[in-house]
Write an enzyme that holds these catalytic residues in place. Structure first.
Site, PDB file in Angstrom:
ATOM      1  N   ASN A 227       1.003  -1.335   0.535  1.00  0.00           N
ATOM      2  CA  ASN A 227      -0.627   0.164   0.221  1.00  0.00           C
ATOM      3  C   ASN A 227       1.085   1.347   0.005  1.00  0.00           C
ATOM      4  OD1 ASN A 227       0.415   0.328   2.776  1.00  0.00           O
ATOM      5  ND2 ASN A 227      -1.270  -1.954   2.186  1.00  0.00           N
TER       6      ASN A 227
ATOM      7  N   SER B 205      -8.395  -0.637  -0.400  1.00  0.00           N
ATOM      8  CA  SER B 205      -7.843  -2.071  -0.639  1.00  0.00           C
ATOM      9  C   SER B 205      -8.564  -3.254  -0.847  1.00  0.00           C
ATOM     10  CB  SER B 205      -9.394  -2.858   0.695  1.00  0.00           C
ATOM     11  OG  SER B 205      -8.326  -4.039   1.185  1.00  0.00           O
TER      12      SER B 205
ATOM     13  N   SER C 232      -7.263   1.153   2.329  1.00  0.00           N
ATOM     14  CA  SER C 232      -5.938  -0.241   2.614  1.00  0.00           C
ATOM     15  C   SER C 232      -6.275  -0.310   4.134  1.00  0.00           C
ATOM     16  CB  SER C 232      -5.068   0.093   2.413  1.00  0.00           C
ATOM     17  OG  SER C 232      -3.418  -0.826   3.457  1.00  0.00           O
ATOM     18  N   SER C 233      -6.279  -2.366   4.311  1.00  0.00           N
ATOM     19  CA  SER C 233      -6.330  -2.824   5.318  1.00  0.00           C
ATOM     20  C   SER C 233      -4.806  -2.650   6.758  1.00  0.00           C
ATOM     21  CB  SER C 233      -7.050  -3.905   5.585  1.00  0.00           C
ATOM     22  OG  SER C 233      -4.908  -4.986   4.902  1.00  0.00           O
ATOM     23  N   GLU C 234      -3.539  -1.248   5.803  1.00  0.00           N
ATOM     24  CA  GLU C 234      -2.447  -1.369   6.729  1.00  0.00           C
ATOM     25  C   GLU C 234      -2.819   0.041   6.975  1.00  0.00           C
ATOM     26  OE1 GLU C 234      -1.404  -3.316   8.414  1.00  0.00           O
ATOM     27  OE2 GLU C 234       0.041  -5.297   6.912  1.00  0.00           O
TER      28      GLU C 234
END
Length: 221
Positions: free
Chosen positions: A31, A46, A75-77
């Site tokens: 990401n 994501s 984003s999942s991060e």
């Protein structure tokens, strides 16, 4: 309606295309984010293939995670990005890749020492491997920030690499220098010996690195 964050979105999309084309990631893994002058974050969505990512796919959020613009999930991060930005006021861009040689170091849990001058001048005295935590968690975000310290890169254990910079160009340069240096380190270990830059010279290189990096505009041409 004209978006306030066109520049940041363009920077993120261009960086996405580059890391995909140059093999620093595959598909939608990894990401990228850019922090705008007003503190808002332009971040990759994501699960979106980087080769197909467009400006309208980039999500604008606050540093607290509020979605201000965009139709996709960020984003999942994102927690990791937010935590880095909170702790490092100098950082304006973050590039997280799943590049091969950096990922090898993440699996063998090997810090990258000061093996070349560009490691020192672009990344820092060394690149540490962060403690493992599950992807997308607060623990992962905190572990990454701890390992990053004041350097420009860290390696996420059993995961990938993170590079940061004062702008997207420097963050991307750090990502590429990290992967190149990780490859050198892995190959040197296979040959049986790794020689690091002497400590005294590391201190000297750290001292001159900022003056060297002031030439950045010339690097980009």
């Amino acid at each position: 309606m004209i978006c306030m964050y066109e520049k940041e979105k363009e920077q993120v999309v261009e960086a996405c295309r580059r890391i995909a084309q140059d093999g620093l990631t595959v598909g939608s893994w990894g990401n990228i984010s850019v922090r705008a002058d007003d503190g808002k974050i332009a971040i990759t969505p994501s699960g979106k293939n980087y080769n197909k990512t467009e400006k309208e796919d980039i999500v604008i959020t606050s540093i607290d995670g509020d979605i201000l613009e965009g139709h996709l999930t960020p984003s999942s991060e994102r927690l990791m990005h937010y935590e880095i930005y909170r702790k490092r006021s100098d950082v304006k861009a973050i590039v997280h890749t799943h590049s091969v040689y950096s990922s090898i170091l993440s699996v063998v849990d090997d810090d990258l020492p000061a093996i070349t001058e560009d490691v020192i001048m672009i990344l820092g005295r060394s690149v540490r491997v962060a403690k493992y935590a599950m992807t997308g968690t607060v623990d992962l975000a905190k572990n990454v920030v701890e390992a990053l310290g004041d350097s420009n890169a860290t390696i996420m254990k059993n995961h990938g690499a993170v590079a940061v910079g004062k702008d997207i160009d420097r963050a991307m340069a750090a990502a590429y220098v990290l992967e190149k240096s990780a490859k050198i380190y892995v190959m040197a270990k296979l040959l049986g010996k790794v020689s690091a830059v002497p400590d005294d010279d590391v201190d000297k290189l750290i001292g001159i690195s900022e003056a060297y990096l002031k030439q950045w505009d010339r690097w980009k041409k």
